[in-house]
Write an enzyme that holds these catalytic residues in place. Structure first.
Site, PDB file in Angstrom:
ATOM      1  N   ASP A 115      38.191 -45.054  60.775  1.00 41.14           N
ATOM      2  CA  ASP A 115      38.797 -45.467  61.633  1.00 41.14           C
ATOM      3  C   ASP A 115      39.126 -44.825  62.872  1.00 41.14           C
ATOM      4  O   ASP A 115      39.146 -43.089  62.728  1.00 41.14           O
ATOM      5  CB  ASP A 115      40.648 -45.901  60.814  1.00 41.14           C
ATOM      6  N   ASN A 145      34.850 -43.450  66.434  1.00 44.25           N
ATOM      7  CA  ASN A 145      34.405 -44.906  66.501  1.00 44.25           C
ATOM      8  C   ASN A 145      33.046 -45.804  65.901  1.00 44.25           C
ATOM      9  O   ASN A 145      32.362 -44.746  65.911  1.00 44.25           O
ATOM     10  CB  ASN A 145      34.492 -45.080  68.607  1.00 44.25           C
ATOM     11  N   CYS A 154      38.060 -61.768  62.210  1.00 49.26           N
ATOM     12  CA  CYS A 154      38.945 -62.217  62.315  1.00 49.26           C
ATOM     13  C   CYS A 154      39.498 -62.836  63.853  1.00 49.26           C
ATOM     14  O   CYS A 154      40.225 -63.394  64.347  1.00 49.26           O
ATOM     15  CB  CYS A 154      40.277 -61.473  62.044  1.00 49.26           C
TER      16      CYS A 154
HETATM   17  N1  SAH Z   1      40.747 -52.960  56.920  1.00 47.47           N
HETATM   18  C1  SAH Z   1      41.776 -52.887  57.329  1.00 47.47           C
HETATM   19  C2  SAH Z   1      42.699 -53.739  58.907  1.00 47.47           C
HETATM   20  C3  SAH Z   1      41.383 -53.006  59.603  1.00 47.47           C
HETATM   21  S1  SAH Z   1      42.093 -53.084  61.408  1.00 47.47           S
HETATM   22  C4  SAH Z   1      42.766 -53.260  55.993  1.00 47.47           C
HETATM   23  O1  SAH Z   1      41.827 -54.023  54.929  1.00 47.47           O
HETATM   24  O2  SAH Z   1      44.390 -52.453  56.277  1.00 47.47           O
HETATM   25  C5  SAH Z   1      41.478 -52.899  62.338  1.00 47.47           C
HETATM   26  C6  SAH Z   1      41.038 -51.257  62.490  1.00 47.47           C
HETATM   27  O3  SAH Z   1      40.444 -51.279  63.968  1.00 47.47           O
HETATM   28  C7  SAH Z   1      42.295 -50.773  62.997  1.00 47.47           C
HETATM   29  O4  SAH Z   1      43.097 -49.992  61.508  1.00 47.47           O
HETATM   30  C8  SAH Z   1      42.307 -49.731  64.269  1.00 47.47           C
HETATM   31  O5  SAH Z   1      42.821 -48.962  64.536  1.00 47.47           O
HETATM   32  C9  SAH Z   1      40.292 -49.903  64.119  1.00 47.47           C
HETATM   33  N2  SAH Z   1      39.763 -49.668  65.149  1.00 47.47           N
HETATM   34  C10 SAH Z   1      39.666 -50.135  65.595  1.00 47.47           C
HETATM   35  N3  SAH Z   1      38.567 -50.373  67.035  1.00 47.47           N
HETATM   36  C11 SAH Z   1      38.263 -49.289  66.288  1.00 47.47           C
HETATM   37  C12 SAH Z   1      37.018 -48.488  66.518  1.00 47.47           C
HETATM   38  N4  SAH Z   1      36.097 -48.890  67.539  1.00 47.47           N
HETATM   39  N5  SAH Z   1      36.414 -47.949  65.589  1.00 47.47           N
HETATM   40  C13 SAH Z   1      36.922 -47.503  65.188  1.00 47.47           C
HETATM   41  N6  SAH Z   1      38.247 -48.322  64.492  1.00 47.47           N
HETATM   42  C14 SAH Z   1      38.969 -48.631  64.860  1.00 47.47           C
END
Ligand code: SAH
Length: 403
Positions: free
Chosen positions: A257, A286, A347
């Protein structure tokens, strides 16, 4: 001329097109559909919506700054929008939750899902004995105290906390806000039980109200495919998919994350569930870059989860967002071992289920892999999709077996 109390409400006259959409109980009136307002209407005021010929259509909340100019409270033109109205809607939402399937036991539930529970702009999640609310529209905001008064009456509530510190409030001309609304402050983190898994919820700093409750049953569903797997959980947030998988016998999980803070909660969640720390890797990065790094290292996995944030929040982001989905799905397909499983989500409400499937199909072709769809997933049942409001159908997931 004598005017009754009902007539004293401001009147918003709408176009024939809006009239048609309201005949199908769609709960939004866009700014372009408003023909006339009989006066200046302050944000959040209750208005009578009527057709050009003067026929009464509905009661709604006016939002002068938003493109969604009126959100409908009730299509019953004889209704009163008052405290008993909110009590009825809140009680109905709570009662409906008793029939909505979920993992058991479960102490984290979405009680009110906005338009789909007849309460536009209102989100209420329950974490143990605490409620966390978001007031996302001028109308919901206007009735905040009344709503809180009704929510306190639900059984066993210790405190009600507000997390209206979200950008969509800007569109409504509302300031971002967070804080205690009633009762006791929630603890710094709340321990919730979701089936066999326990998770810490940080209602102060977590995303949304603290947890992505819409993925609750999907985490459980995927766990059924995780035995012995070497899993990569992309966009893991506080680790849910990975922890469910470990509890179901996965061999290793790599949690990725961009947020180091949420990743550290993922680490604590693993501990809370007695997961072997040696079997877990945490990477604050990322995902787009990390997948390329893994590709260059020749890494491979048995099970990959892609659960990115909303890539398409507005029509103008459609092309870029779709390229984003294609990119990560292509990279993931390439690094799945033969017979591996890809669980891929979107989503973005604006990306239809068929478009998303097409993107994933294109990714498979470009990756040179044959993939079969074995299960479709969607948002948890306590995030219902009102059929009169297709916009509420936002989360789609495809579980694919990749040869
Ligand atoms: N799968 C999780 C929810 C994901 S929400 C669950 O089931 O609880 C999306 C997540 O992506 C967030 O935690 C955010 O911090 C992360 N995020 C957003 N852009 C990102 C990127 N480019 N690389 C890595 N993480 C990212």
């Amino acid at each position: 001329m004598k005017t009754s109390a009902v007539h004293a409400a401001p009147v918003v006259t709408v176009s024939p097109k809006a009239e048609k959409s309201m005949a199908r109980f769609h709960p939004w009136v866009f700014s372009g559909a408003v023909r006339r307002c009989d006066r200046d209407i302050p944000p959040g005021d209750t208005v009578l919506v009527q057709a050009a010929d003067g026929r009464r259509l509905a009661w709604g909340a006016y939002s002068p700054q938003s493109q969604i100019r009126v959100r409908i409270w009730s299509f019953d033109t004889g209704a009163q929008i008052d405290a008993p109205f909110f009590k009825r809607r809140i009680d109905a939402a709570a009662a409906a939750r008793r029939r909505m399937p979920r993992v058991s036991p479960c102490t984290a539930v979405r009680l009110i899902h906005g338009e789909s529970d007849g309460l536009p702009g209102l989100i209420v999640d329950r974490y143990g004995d605490y409620l966390v609310c978001q007031f996302l529209s001028a109308g919901a905001d206007r009735w905040r105290d009344t709503i809180v008064d009704q929510l306190r009456g639900l059984p066993d509530i210790k405190g009600i906390y507000e997390r209206s510190d979200v950008q969509v409030r800007d569109k409504e001309g509302l300031p971002q806000r967070a804080g205690l609304l009633w009762g006791q402050d929630p603890p710094g983190r709340i321990d919730v039980q979701l089936g066999q898994v326990r998770l810490w919820v940080d209602v102060f700093k977590g995303h949304k109200t603290g947890l992505y409750l819409d993925q609750r049953e999907n985490q459980a569903a995927l766990a059924g495919m995780a035995a012995q797997a070497d899993m990569l959980n992309c966009f893991c947030y506080t680790g849910g998919f990975g922890i469910w998988a470990m509890r179901a016998g996965a061999r290793r999980v790599t949690q990725i994350d961009a947020s180091p803070e949420m990743l550290s909660l993922a680490r604590e969640n693993a501990e809370l569930n007695g997961v072997d720390a040696e079997a877990m890797d945490y990477i604050a990065a990322n995902v787009f870059e990390q997948l390329r790094a893994f590709r260059d290292q020749g890494r491979s996995f048995d099970l990959i989860v892609l659960d990115p944030p909303k890539f398409v929040a507005a029509m103008g982001q459609m092309n870029r967002g779709c390229r984003g989905y294609k990119d990560i799905n292509l990279l993931a397909m390439r690094m799945l071992r033969p017979g591996g499983v890809l669980a891929t989500f979107s989503c973005s409400g604006l990306v239809s289920s068929s478009l998303f499937q097409k993107i994933v199909a294109d990714a498979a072709v470009d990756a040179g892999r044959r993939a079969r769809l074995i299960q479709r997933l969607h948002q948890a049942a306590d995030h219902p999709v009102a059929l009169n409001f297709p916009e509420s159908d936002y989360l789609k997931g495809l579980i694919c077996l990749v040869e």
